[in-house]
Design an enzyme around this catalytic site. Structure first.
Site, short mmCIF file in Angstrom:
data_model
loop_
_atom_site.label_atom_id
_atom_site.label_comp_id
_atom_site.label_asym_id
_atom_site.label_seq_id
_atom_site.Cartn_x
_atom_site.Cartn_y
_atom_site.Cartn_z
N ALA A 87 -37.38 -22.17 -9.48
CA ALA A 87 -38.33 -23.25 -9.79
C ALA A 87 -37.67 -24.62 -9.78
CB ALA A 87 -38.97 -22.99 -11.14
N ARG B 151 -26.43 -8.31 -1.54
CA ARG B 151 -26.63 -7.15 -2.41
C ARG B 151 -25.29 -6.44 -2.55
NH1 ARG B 151 -30.48 -9.69 -2.51
NH2 ARG B 151 -32.67 -9.15 -2.31
N ALA C 188 -39.50 -10.51 -3.88
CA ALA C 188 -39.84 -11.10 -2.57
C ALA C 188 -40.12 -12.60 -2.62
CB ALA C 188 -41.03 -10.39 -1.93
N ASP D 215 -38.08 -14.14 0.14
CA ASP D 215 -38.55 -13.66 1.45
C ASP D 215 -39.86 -14.37 1.83
OD1 ASP D 215 -36.53 -11.83 0.93
OD2 ASP D 215 -37.93 -10.29 0.22
N TYR E 66 -37.01 3.42 -1.90
CA TYR E 66 -36.53 2.99 -3.21
C TYR E 66 -37.64 3.11 -4.25
CZ TYR E 66 -38.60 -1.73 -2.65
OH TYR E 66 -39.44 -2.80 -2.48
N ASP F 278 -36.58 -6.77 2.51
CA ASP F 278 -36.51 -8.23 2.56
C ASP F 278 -37.04 -8.84 3.87
OD1 ASP F 278 -34.21 -7.33 4.00
OD2 ASP F 278 -33.14 -9.19 3.55
P1 ADP Z 1 -34.49 -15.58 -4.16
O1 ADP Z 1 -35.64 -14.62 -4.30
O2 ADP Z 1 -33.93 -15.65 -2.77
O3 ADP Z 1 -33.46 -15.49 -5.26
P2 ADP Z 1 -35.48 -17.93 -5.53
O4 ADP Z 1 -35.47 -17.27 -6.86
O5 ADP Z 1 -34.69 -19.16 -5.37
O6 ADP Z 1 -35.13 -17.01 -4.30
O7 ADP Z 1 -37.00 -18.25 -5.22
C1 ADP Z 1 -37.45 -18.48 -3.91
C2 ADP Z 1 -38.59 -19.47 -3.94
O8 ADP Z 1 -39.63 -18.94 -4.76
C3 ADP Z 1 -38.21 -20.79 -4.55
O9 ADP Z 1 -37.66 -21.66 -3.58
C4 ADP Z 1 -39.54 -21.27 -5.07
O10 ADP Z 1 -40.26 -21.87 -4.03
C5 ADP Z 1 -40.25 -19.99 -5.47
N1 ADP Z 1 -40.10 -19.73 -6.93
C6 ADP Z 1 -39.28 -18.87 -7.54
N2 ADP Z 1 -39.44 -18.90 -8.89
C7 ADP Z 1 -40.41 -19.82 -9.13
C8 ADP Z 1 -41.10 -20.32 -10.31
N3 ADP Z 1 -40.81 -19.90 -11.55
N4 ADP Z 1 -42.06 -21.24 -10.14
C9 ADP Z 1 -42.40 -21.69 -8.92
N5 ADP Z 1 -41.81 -21.27 -7.77
C10 ADP Z 1 -40.84 -20.35 -7.87
#
Ligand code: ADP
Length: 304
Positions: free
Chosen positions: A224, A163, A251, A254, A86, A29
């Protein structure tokens, strides 16, 4: 030149290509964040603080860091330990399964082998994973280091990246995470993390929980759905352009953090930085693996 130190563990990543063939790379990460921060802001000095072994894979990781222009002045060697590893397998439904070998990795000893703690830096970044892999004695050394850095005016940045398998139970994890939040100047709570760790179901729950920690800048990611930011000026909602052809969300958070911090340290405001971070993350999830090819990112996002 602004100086950032990112603390954590980078592992060997083996991705199954079907059958017994594997593709090897390096990820983790905090390392992912270091890579995307440096690629986004080439004028910022990014050092990775960790411990690696003396084996050939550890040497290869050093070369990989060199390729990414990440400073290795804070990479320590542990003669009796190796890199963590991993393996990722994707089944026919696209569901990914992970197996880890990291319990005795060199990185679990970083604070024990560190001889020249970072000093006079602008930003120090760590995550809940960086803390989870340490024993309690080293955790105290980490908080001593953070206190000293804060005293020197360094900004402390934290992402919980919860985690469950790295913690004995939720209560212990909550106690350490809260302590981490309370030293942070910038924090990146994730909606999923807070649901799993604290049972928070919306941004108000998250901001309410974090209020006593007096974090200057809280940036809440929620896939999103968009980004919510809270700072002394108030709350801001930054929409995220939805990516429909998501290939691999590894990621995403990250990469967002790396882009966001690159923009902040380059002088951009919080909402502009969130849009930039979202662009980096949105590009990363359209490619397989944690670290996407340099050209793929360059084509989609201009560096700062
Ligand atoms: P984490 O990986 O920490 O769980 P998130 O799933 O919230 O974080 O996603 C982190 C960032 O990645 C979001 O703030 C967004 O900017 C981008 N992101 C994640 N999924 C999407 C998606 N389907 N479409 C557009 N951007 C996305």
């Amino acid at each position: 030149m602004k100086k950032v130190v990112i603390f954590g563990e980078c592992m060997v990543e083996l991705v199954s290509k079907g059958g017994n063939d594997m593709i090897k790379s390096f990820a983790g990460d905090t390392y992912n964040t270091a890579v995307y921060l440096k690629r986004s802001a080439p004028n910022v000095s990014v050092s990775y603080l960790t411990a690696i072994g003396e084996d050939f894979l550890s040497n290869e990781l050093l070369f990989a860091m060199g390729d990414e222009q990440i400073n290795t002045d804070q990479v320590y060697r542990c003669s009796k330990r190796n890199l963590g590893l991993y393996m990722v397998r994707t089944d026919k439904q696209g569901e990914r399964t992970f197996a880890y070998w990291r319990d005795n990795s060199a990185a679990t000893q970083t604070l024990n082998v560190m001889t020249q703690p970072p000093q006079q830096i602008d930003m120090f970044y760590f995550s809940g994973i960086s803390v989870a892999i340490l024993d309690d004695v080293q955790r105290e050394k980490l908080f001593d280091l953070i206190a000293e850095l804060k005293h020197q005016g360094c900004e402390i940045v934290f992402d919980p990246n919860y985690r469950p398998r790295l913690w004995p139970d939720k209560e212990v994890a909550q106690a350490w995470m809260d302590r981490c939040y309370s030293v942070a100047d910038i924090a990146f709570p994730g909606g999923d993390d807070h649901l799993a760790l604290y049972g928070h179901t919306d941004a108000d729950d998250v901001f309410g929980h974090l209020a006593p920690m007096r974090i200057g800048e809280t940036v809440m990611k929620n896939g999103a759905v968009g980004v919510r930011i809270k700072n002394a000026q108030g709350q801001f909602i930054v929409p995220v352009e939805k990516v429909n052809d998501v290939v691999d969300t590894t990621a995403a958070g990250d990469a967002f953090n790396g882009g966001y911090l690159a923009a902040r340290i380059s002088g951009k405001g919080v909402t502009e930085s969130a849009s930039y971070g979202a662009k980096v993350a949105g590009t990363v999830i359209q490619h397989p693996g944690a670290i996407i090819p340099v050209e793929a990112l360059k084509k989609a996002v201009n560096s700062l």
